[in-house]
Design a protein around this motif. Structure first.
Motif, short mmCIF file in Angstrom:
data_model
loop_
_atom_site.label_atom_id
_atom_site.label_comp_id
_atom_site.label_asym_id
_atom_site.label_seq_id
_atom_site.Cartn_x
_atom_site.Cartn_y
_atom_site.Cartn_z
N ILE A 23 0.70 -1.26 -0.07
CA ILE A 23 -0.48 0.13 0.29
C ILE A 23 1.07 0.93 0.10
CG2 ILE A 23 -1.53 1.51 1.24
CD1 ILE A 23 -2.92 -1.06 1.67
N LEU A 24 1.06 1.78 -1.18
CA LEU A 24 2.09 3.17 -1.36
C LEU A 24 0.79 4.20 -2.05
CD1 LEU A 24 5.05 1.18 -2.78
CD2 LEU A 24 5.01 1.74 -0.64
N ASN A 59 8.13 -2.84 12.42
CA ASN A 59 8.59 -2.05 10.51
C ASN A 59 9.30 -0.64 10.77
OD1 ASN A 59 7.59 -4.21 8.96
ND2 ASN A 59 6.28 -4.80 10.20
N PRO A 60 8.87 0.27 11.61
CA PRO A 60 9.01 1.34 11.64
C PRO A 60 10.98 1.32 12.11
CG PRO A 60 7.20 1.68 11.54
CD PRO A 60 7.72 0.30 12.19
N VAL A 74 4.60 3.91 4.46
CA VAL A 74 4.84 4.46 5.69
C VAL A 74 2.77 4.69 5.83
CG1 VAL A 74 4.71 7.00 6.96
CG2 VAL A 74 6.16 6.34 4.79
N ASP A 75 2.18 5.17 5.41
CA ASP A 75 0.49 5.53 6.13
C ASP A 75 -0.36 4.29 6.13
OD1 ASP A 75 0.71 8.40 5.50
OD2 ASP A 75 0.63 8.03 3.30
N SER A 128 10.37 10.60 6.28
CA SER A 128 11.83 11.21 5.59
C SER A 128 12.69 10.29 5.29
CB SER A 128 12.36 11.91 6.92
OG SER A 128 13.76 12.67 6.71
N ILE A 129 12.92 9.36 5.31
CA ILE A 129 13.63 8.03 5.09
C ILE A 129 12.98 7.44 4.07
CG2 ILE A 129 14.29 5.77 5.90
CD1 ILE A 129 14.41 6.07 8.37
N ASP A 130 11.72 8.03 3.73
CA ASP A 130 10.95 7.22 2.39
C ASP A 130 10.90 8.09 1.41
OD1 ASP A 130 9.19 6.11 1.05
OD2 ASP A 130 7.95 7.70 1.05
#
Length: 316
Positions: free
Chosen positions: A78-79, A197-198, A273-274, A303-305
Motif C-alpha cells: 500500500i503505497l 516495522n518502522p 509509511v501511511d 523522511s527516510i522514504d
C-alpha cells in the motif's frame, strides 16, 4: 476454485502457491517478469517444504483474464503511487462479482475498495509470515505462514465466500482462521507492525531478535504499543496490554528475521509509511489522543522514504 492474483509479491505468491498445491487454479497478472514467470513459474524455498508453483495462466494484460474467476487476490504493497482501484479495475468486467481478497497490511484499507466495488464482497486478510522475494521467480519463506481473514462487507443478496476462500488455502496446508471482526484483527496486527516495522528501519537495520533483546529498543517498542492501544480504544476497538505482551513474547521466540519494511529498505524500495503508521497518527489526531512517540517515528520514517524516492529519481 480459481483465483486471480494481482500484485504478486512474495506474500501473494507463497499463499496462492500453497492454494495451488491444494487444487486451486491460479491465474497471475504480474507487474513485471512476464517472460521469466511464464517459462519457469515460481521456485519457493520454504521451512514448510520447498515446492514449485506454476500458475495455470500468466497474464500479459487484463484482457486475458478468464471469465470464471471465483476470487480476486490483491497482495500489493500500500503505497501512494499504487492505485488499488485501478489495479482492481478488471474486476468490474468479471461475471458474478467475485469477492476481492485483500492480503495487505494496515488499518482503514477496506473502506476505499468497498466504496469503489459495492457489488463485490471485500474480504480482509492478515498474513503472519516471514517471506522475501529474491528475484522475479524465487521466493524464500523463513517463518510462520498462517492467515487470518474475515468479511468486511457482504453485498445485498449475496452469501459470504469467506469460508470457501479459507478452505482453498487450507487445502494447500495453510493454517487459516476466519474471524467475525476483521477490524479488531487489523488493529491487533498493527499492534505488532507499528513498532517493529518502522523501528527496524529507523534504528539502523535491526532484525526482530535485536528489537526484542530486553533492552532500551524493546522498551520503545512496548511504549509504541501503548500508544496503539490508546488510539484503538478511542476508535472503539478493544486492544489490551496483555495482547501487546503476548506479541512481544511471540516475537522473542520467533526465528530472528528482517521485517518486511526493512527488506524493502534494503532493496531501495519505497516504504508503507501511511499503512503502517501514518494512518494511525491521523486517527489519533481525530480523537485528540496524544501519541508523541508514534508521531516522531512517523516523521523519521517519512523522511527516510522521501530520501529513497529522491535517490530513485536521481537514477531515472
Amino acid at each position: 476454485m480459481k483465483f486471480l492474483l494481482l500484485g504478486p509479491g512474495g506474500v501473494g505468491v507463497y499463499f496462492c502457491g500453497r492454494a495451488a498445491l491444494g487444487g486451486t487454479k491460479v491465474e497471475v497478472l504480474p507487474h513485471s517478469g512476464f517472460d521469466e514467470i511464464s517459462e519457469k513459474g515460481y521456485s519457493i524455498q520454504s521451512i514448510a517444504g520447498d515446492f514449485h508453483f506454476k500458475p495455470d495462466k500468466v497474464l500479459k494484460n487484463s484482457a486475458s483474464i478468464s471469465v470464471d474467476i471465483d476470487a480476486v487476490i490483491l497482495a500489493s504493497k500500500i503505497l501512494p503511487e499504487i492505485d488499488r482501484t485501478k489495479l482492481l479495475a478488471p474486476v468490474k468486467s468479471l461475471p458474478g462479482n467475485p469477492p476481492i481478497v485483500l492480503i495487505q497490511n494496515g488499518i482503514g484499507i477496506e473502506e476505499e475498495i468497498a466504496t469503489a466495488f459495492p457489488d463485490n464482497e471485500i474480504i480482509g486478510v492478515i498474513a503472519y509470515i516471514g517471506v522475501s522475494r529474491n528475484s522475479a521467480t524465487e521466493i524464500v519463506h523463513r517463518g510462520a505462514g498462517k492467515l487470518l481473514m474475515g468479511s468486511f462487507n457482504t453485498p445485498k443478496n449475496k452469501v459470504s465466500a469467506v469460508e470457501k476462500v479459507a478452505n482453498a488455502f487450507r487445502a494447500g496446508g495453510i493454517e487459516c482462521t476466519v474471524s467475525n471482526d476483521i477490524i479488531l484483527e487489523r488493529w491487533r496486527k498493527l499492534l505488532w507492525n507499528l513498532p517493529f516495522n518502522p523501528l527496524s528501519v529507523v534504528a539502523g537495520g535491526l532484525h526482530t531478535g535485536e528489537l526484542c533483546d530486553g533492552g532500551e529498543i524493546e522498551k520503545l517498542c512496548s511504549a509504541l504499543m501503548d500508544e496503539v492501544i490508546a488510539v484503538a480504544n478511542a476508535s472503539g476497538v478493544k486492544l489490551t496490554r496483555k495482547m501487546a505482551d503476548e506479541q512481544i513474547e511471540y516475537t522473542r521466540n520467533f526465528p530472528p528475521y528482517r521485517t518486511s519494511m526493512l527488506q524493502d529498505f534494503d532493496a531501495g524500495k519505497f516504504l508503507e509509511v501511511d499503512a503502517i503508521i501514518g494512518n494511525a497518527v491521523k486517527i489519533a489526531q481525530k480523537h485528540n489522543i496524544s501519541v508523541p512517540l508514534m508521531s516522531c517515528v512517523s516523521v523519521l520514517l517519512r523522511s527516510i522514504d522521501r530520501k529513497l524516492r529522491e535517490q530513485k529519481n536521481q537514477h531515472c
